[in-house]
Design a protein around this motif. Structure first.
Motif, PDB file in Angstrom:
ATOM      1  N   PRO A  12       0.831  -1.219   0.000  1.00 49.60           N
ATOM      2  CA  PRO A  12       0.000   0.000   0.000  1.00 49.60           C
ATOM      3  C   PRO A  12       0.864   1.268   0.000  1.00 49.60           C
ATOM      4  O   PRO A  12       1.864   1.352   0.714  1.00 49.60           O
ATOM      5  CB  PRO A  12      -0.794  -0.108   1.304  1.00 49.60           C
ATOM      6  N   HIS A  13       0.453   2.237  -0.799  1.00 44.85           N
ATOM      7  CA  HIS A  13       1.209   3.486  -0.901  1.00 44.85           C
ATOM      8  C   HIS A  13       1.218   4.277   0.401  1.00 44.85           C
ATOM      9  O   HIS A  13       2.149   5.048   0.648  1.00 44.85           O
ATOM     10  CB  HIS A  13       0.662   4.348  -2.038  1.00 44.85           C
ATOM     11  N   ASP A  14       0.202   4.080   1.229  1.00 48.83           N
ATOM     12  CA  ASP A  14       0.121   4.827   2.479  1.00 48.83           C
ATOM     13  C   ASP A  14       0.748   4.099   3.668  1.00 48.83           C
ATOM     14  O   ASP A  14       0.633   4.554   4.797  1.00 48.83           O
ATOM     15  CB  ASP A  14      -1.327   5.191   2.783  1.00 48.83           C
ATOM     16  N   LEU A  15       1.446   2.992   3.393  1.00 49.54           N
ATOM     17  CA  LEU A  15       2.119   2.276   4.478  1.00 49.54           C
ATOM     18  C   LEU A  15       3.252   3.140   5.030  1.00 49.54           C
ATOM     19  O   LEU A  15       3.982   3.785   4.266  1.00 49.54           O
ATOM     20  CB  LEU A  15       2.679   0.947   3.968  1.00 49.54           C
ATOM     21  N   PRO A  17       6.584   4.597   5.949  1.00 49.77           N
ATOM     22  CA  PRO A  17       7.872   4.338   5.295  1.00 49.77           C
ATOM     23  C   PRO A  17       8.809   3.454   6.126  1.00 49.77           C
ATOM     24  O   PRO A  17       9.530   2.622   5.571  1.00 49.77           O
ATOM     25  CB  PRO A  17       8.469   5.734   5.084  1.00 49.77           C
ATOM     26  N   GLY A  18       8.809   3.612   7.436  1.00 51.66           N
ATOM     27  CA  GLY A  18       9.660   2.775   8.284  1.00 51.66           C
ATOM     28  C   GLY A  18       9.226   1.321   8.265  1.00 51.66           C
ATOM     29  O   GLY A  18      10.065   0.405   8.232  1.00 51.66           O
ATOM     30  N   VAL A  19       7.922   1.098   8.294  1.00 49.96           N
ATOM     31  CA  VAL A  19       7.386  -0.265   8.219  1.00 49.96           C
ATOM     32  C   VAL A  19       7.730  -0.874   6.869  1.00 49.96           C
ATOM     33  O   VAL A  19       8.145  -2.033   6.777  1.00 49.96           O
ATOM     34  CB  VAL A  19       5.861  -0.265   8.454  1.00 49.96           C
ATOM     35  N   ARG A  20       7.593  -0.073   5.812  1.00 50.14           N
ATOM     36  CA  ARG A  20       7.915  -0.540   4.454  1.00 50.14           C
ATOM     37  C   ARG A  20       9.387  -0.961   4.360  1.00 50.14           C
ATOM     38  O   ARG A  20       9.700  -2.038   3.856  1.00 50.14           O
ATOM     39  CB  ARG A  20       7.601   0.568   3.451  1.00 50.14           C
ATOM     40  N   GLU A  21      10.281  -0.115   4.851  1.00 47.82           N
ATOM     41  CA  GLU A  21      11.715  -0.429   4.810  1.00 47.82           C
ATOM     42  C   GLU A  21      12.027  -1.706   5.578  1.00 47.82           C
ATOM     43  O   GLU A  21      12.814  -2.532   5.124  1.00 47.82           O
ATOM     44  CB  GLU A  21      12.528   0.735   5.377  1.00 47.82           C
TER      45      GLU A  21
END
Length: 94
Positions: A12-15, A17-21
């Motif tokens: 998801p684009h709204d995840l 950024p730290g969780v995404r990384e």
């Protein structure tokens, strides 16, 4: 048994950024562990997509299912699995 697995990723684009990384780092680590163990035999990027085509070498369906469900990015994937068999025309089959 060999399996071809296509994984299409849609984070998801709204995840956050730290969780995404963190997810991406854990995914890379797990993928490399399985490659070093000889289970994840091949991985190729599908050009122009956030997707890959991989070949797994596992004893059976249950083991593959377990490996895939443990991928950190699995909740954001669409996965397609195809069992593979040797082709009689392949040079390596001789």
């Amino acid at each position: 048994m060999l399996f071809a697995v296509t994984m299409d990723v849609a984070i998801p684009h709204d995840l956050d950024p730290g969780v995404r990384e963190d997810l991406i780092a854990r995914e890379k680590s797990y993928c490399q562990e399985l490659q070093e163990a000889g289970v994840w035999r091949h991985i190729w990027r599908c050009a122009g997509q956030y997707a890959n085509l991989s070949v797994f070498d596992v004893p059976g369906n249950d083991e593959l299912h377990h490996l895939l469900w443990n991928l950190p990015l699995f909740p954001y994937m669409t996965v397609s699995v195809t069992p593979l068999a040797a082709h009689p025309s392949a040079l390596t089959a001789r």
